[in-house]
Design a protein around this motif. Structure first.
Motif, mmCIF file in Angstrom:
data_model
loop_
_atom_site.group_PDB
_atom_site.id
_atom_site.type_symbol
_atom_site.label_atom_id
_atom_site.label_comp_id
_atom_site.label_asym_id
_atom_site.label_seq_id
_atom_site.Cartn_x
_atom_site.Cartn_y
_atom_site.Cartn_z
ATOM 1 N N LYS A 173 0.811 -1.221 0.000
ATOM 2 C CA LYS A 173 0.000 0.000 0.000
ATOM 3 C C LYS A 173 0.840 1.265 0.000
ATOM 4 O O LYS A 173 0.523 2.228 -0.703
ATOM 5 N N SER A 174 1.927 1.277 0.790
ATOM 6 C CA SER A 174 2.768 2.485 0.838
ATOM 7 C C SER A 174 3.305 2.827 -0.542
ATOM 8 O O SER A 174 3.296 3.993 -0.965
ATOM 9 N N TRP A 175 3.799 1.821 -1.256
ATOM 10 C CA TRP A 175 4.354 2.050 -2.582
ATOM 11 C C TRP A 175 3.259 2.459 -3.574
ATOM 12 O O TRP A 175 3.420 3.411 -4.331
ATOM 13 N N ASN A 176 2.147 1.751 -3.547
ATOM 14 C CA ASN A 176 1.073 2.045 -4.488
ATOM 15 C C ASN A 176 0.531 3.455 -4.302
ATOM 16 O O ASN A 176 0.291 4.187 -5.273
ATOM 17 N N ASP A 177 0.337 3.862 -3.045
ATOM 18 C CA ASP A 177 -0.169 5.203 -2.789
ATOM 19 C C ASP A 177 0.852 6.278 -3.142
ATOM 20 O O ASP A 177 0.509 7.332 -3.681
ATOM 21 N N SER A 178 2.120 6.008 -2.841
ATOM 22 C CA SER A 178 3.183 6.965 -3.187
ATOM 23 C C SER A 178 3.272 7.127 -4.699
ATOM 24 O O SER A 178 3.408 8.244 -5.219
ATOM 25 N N LEU A 179 3.187 6.015 -5.408
ATOM 26 C CA LEU A 179 3.251 6.049 -6.868
ATOM 27 C C LEU A 179 2.047 6.785 -7.437
ATOM 28 O O LEU A 179 2.164 7.539 -8.408
ATOM 29 N N ALA A 180 0.875 6.582 -6.826
ATOM 30 C CA ALA A 180 -0.332 7.270 -7.286
ATOM 31 C C ALA A 180 -0.185 8.784 -7.134
ATOM 32 O O ALA A 180 -0.619 9.553 -8.004
ATOM 33 N N VAL A 181 0.427 9.219 -6.033
ATOM 34 C CA VAL A 181 0.665 10.645 -5.818
ATOM 35 C C VAL A 181 1.588 11.201 -6.910
ATOM 36 O O VAL A 181 1.344 12.269 -7.478
ATOM 37 N N ALA A 182 2.666 10.470 -7.206
ATOM 38 C CA ALA A 182 3.602 10.908 -8.246
ATOM 39 C C ALA A 182 2.904 10.994 -9.598
ATOM 40 O O ALA A 182 3.086 11.962 -10.348
ATOM 41 N N ILE A 183 2.108 9.989 -9.923
ATOM 42 C CA ILE A 183 1.377 9.980 -11.197
ATOM 43 C C ILE A 183 0.417 11.163 -11.256
ATOM 44 O O ILE A 183 0.289 11.835 -12.293
ATOM 45 N N ALA A 184 -0.268 11.433 -10.131
ATOM 46 C CA ALA A 184 -1.235 12.537 -10.088
ATOM 47 C C ALA A 184 -0.566 13.873 -10.394
ATOM 48 O O ALA A 184 -1.091 14.682 -11.173
ATOM 49 N N ILE A 185 0.583 14.113 -9.786
ATOM 50 C CA ILE A 185 1.263 15.395 -9.991
ATOM 51 C C ILE A 185 1.797 15.499 -11.415
ATOM 52 O O ILE A 185 1.757 16.560 -12.041
ATOM 53 N N CYS A 186 2.282 14.379 -11.955
ATOM 54 C CA CYS A 186 2.744 14.370 -13.351
ATOM 55 C C CYS A 186 1.590 14.670 -14.300
ATOM 56 O O CYS A 186 1.743 15.407 -15.276
ATOM 57 N N LYS A 187 0.435 14.088 -14.025
ATOM 58 C CA LYS A 187 -0.747 14.334 -14.859
ATOM 59 C C LYS A 187 -1.157 15.796 -14.770
ATOM 60 O O LYS A 187 -1.448 16.434 -15.795
ATOM 61 N N ALA A 188 -1.187 16.350 -13.564
ATOM 62 C CA ALA A 188 -1.568 17.754 -13.388
ATOM 63 C C ALA A 188 -0.644 18.680 -14.167
ATOM 64 O O ALA A 188 -1.085 19.691 -14.724
ATOM 65 N N ALA A 189 0.641 18.329 -14.211
ATOM 66 C CA ALA A 189 1.620 19.173 -14.910
ATOM 67 C C ALA A 189 1.349 19.258 -16.400
ATOM 68 O O ALA A 189 1.729 20.232 -17.045
ATOM 69 N N THR A 190 0.685 18.238 -16.957
ATOM 70 C CA THR A 190 0.351 18.288 -18.386
ATOM 71 C C THR A 190 -0.743 19.303 -18.675
ATOM 72 O O THR A 190 -0.966 19.678 -19.833
ATOM 73 N N MET A 191 -1.437 19.735 -17.629
ATOM 74 C CA MET A 191 -2.574 20.645 -17.781
ATOM 75 C C MET A 191 -2.220 22.078 -17.417
ATOM 76 O O MET A 191 -3.057 22.969 -17.523
ATOM 77 N N VAL A 192 -0.972 22.291 -16.953
ATOM 78 C CA VAL A 192 -0.557 23.615 -16.493
ATOM 79 C C VAL A 192 0.774 23.968 -17.147
ATOM 80 O O VAL A 192 1.749 23.224 -17.019
#
Length: 261
Positions: A82-101
Motif C-alpha cells: 500500500k505504501s508504494w502504491n499510494d506513493s506512486l499514485a501521488v507521483a502519477i497525479a502530480i505528473c498528470k496535473a503538470a500536463t494541464m498547467v
C-alpha cells in the motif's frame, strides 16, 4: 502493466488537481493610465498642447512564477504494498496535473538497490518527456532492496534545478525508513549515514530548493528510532503520516501551486 489500479487512481487525482491549479497558466494585465512616466498613451497625446504631463501609461502583468518539483520515492522493499502504491499514485497525479498547467514541470526519481549496487533512476522529466511514458511504464515499477538515501542525493545533485527570480524549485521526498546500504565493499548506515544524508539535504537547500519530506508509517513511528533519525536529517521539513493518509499530500501540492510569492 500489472499495477493498473494505481495508474487509474493517479490519473483521476491528477485530473482533479490539474483543473484546480489551471489558474497558474493565466495572466492578468492591469493598465494604469495618466502616469508621469511609462509608455505614451496615444489617446492623450493631444493633451500635451495644454501642458498636461500625465500622458503615459504603465502595464502590470500578474502571473504565477514557474515551478519545478522533483519527486523522489523510496523504492526499498519495506515500501512494497500500500505504501508504494499510494506513493506512486501521488507521483502519477502530480505528473498528470503538470500536463494541464503550462508553468509547472515535474521530475520523478526512484531510490533503491539492484543486485549489490545502490542506484537511483530518473524515471520521468516533463521538460523532455511526454506523459505517455508515465502511463506506459509506471504501473510496472516495484520497490525492492534497501534505502541508500544520502548516496542517491549526492548522485543526482546535478539534476536539481536551483530556484531563481523566475522559478521556484521544490523537492518532495516520500520514504519509510532510514539510510541503509551495504555490499562486499561498502557499509552505509547508522550515524554516519544519517549525518551524510543531513549534509546532502543542507546542500540541496543551499540551492534555494524547498524540501518537503514525508515519513510513511503504520503508527509505529518510533520503531528502531527511524522516525527520530528522519527528523534529524530533514529537521522542520519532516512530516509523519499514516499509510492510509498519504493521498492528502496532493492537497498540500494544491495549496503550494496556488500560492503566490
Amino acid at each position: 502493466g500489472w499495477n493498473e489500479d494505481t495508474l487509474r487512481r493517479g490519473m483521476v487525482m491528477g485530473t482533479i488537481l490539474g483543473k484546480r491549479i489551471a489558474v497558474r497558466s493565466e495572466e492578468r494585465e492591469t493598465v494604469n493610465p495618466r502616469q508621469k512616466n511609462g509608455r505614451i498613451d496615444k489617446r492623450l497625446v493631444a493633451a500635451l498642447g495644454y501642458d498636461y504631463e500625465n500622458v503615459f501609461s504603465t502595464k502590470e502583468v500578474d502571473r504565477f512564477k514557474k515551478v519545478i518539483l522533483h519527486i523522489t520515492l523510496d523504492g526499498s522493499g519495506s515500501m512494497s504494498g500500500k505504501s508504494w502504491n499510494d506513493s506512486l499514485a501521488v507521483a502519477i497525479a502530480i505528473c498528470k496535473a503538470a500536463t494541464m498547467v503550462s508553468n509547472l514541470e515535474v521530475q520523478v526519481s526512484l531510490r533503491g538497490t539492484w543486485d549489490d549496487k545502490a542506484y537511483i533512476c530518473i524515471a520521468y522529466d516533463s521538460r523532455t518527456e511526454k506523459f505517455e511514458k508515465v502511463k506506459r511504464l509506471f504501473p510496472a515499477l516495484q520497490a525492492n532492496g534497501t534505502t541508500p538515501e544520502g548516496l542517491c542525493y549526492q548522485a543526482i545533485m546535478k539534476y536539481f534545478v536551483e530556484s531563481n527570480k523566475d522559478m521556484d524549485s521544490y523537492l518532495l521526498n516520500i520514504c519509510d525508513g532510514e539510510p541503509a546500504f551495504s555490499n562486499n565493499g561498502v557499509s552505509y548506515g547508522g550515524e554516519n549515514a544519517v549525518l551524510h544524508t543531513k549534509k546532502m539535504v543542507k546542500q540541496i537547500k543551499d540551492l534555494g530548493i524547498r524540501v518537503m519530506a514525508y515519513f510513511v508509517g503504520d503508527g509505529g513511528y518510533g520503531r528502531n528510532g527511524s522516525a527520530d533519525r528522519f527528523k534529524r536529517m530533514y529537521g522542520s521539513d519532516s512530516k509523519f503520516i499514516d499509510v492510509t493518509q498519504i493521498v492528502p499530500i496532493v492537497k498540500t501540492m494544491n495549496e503550494l501551486f496556488l500560492k503566490k510569492k
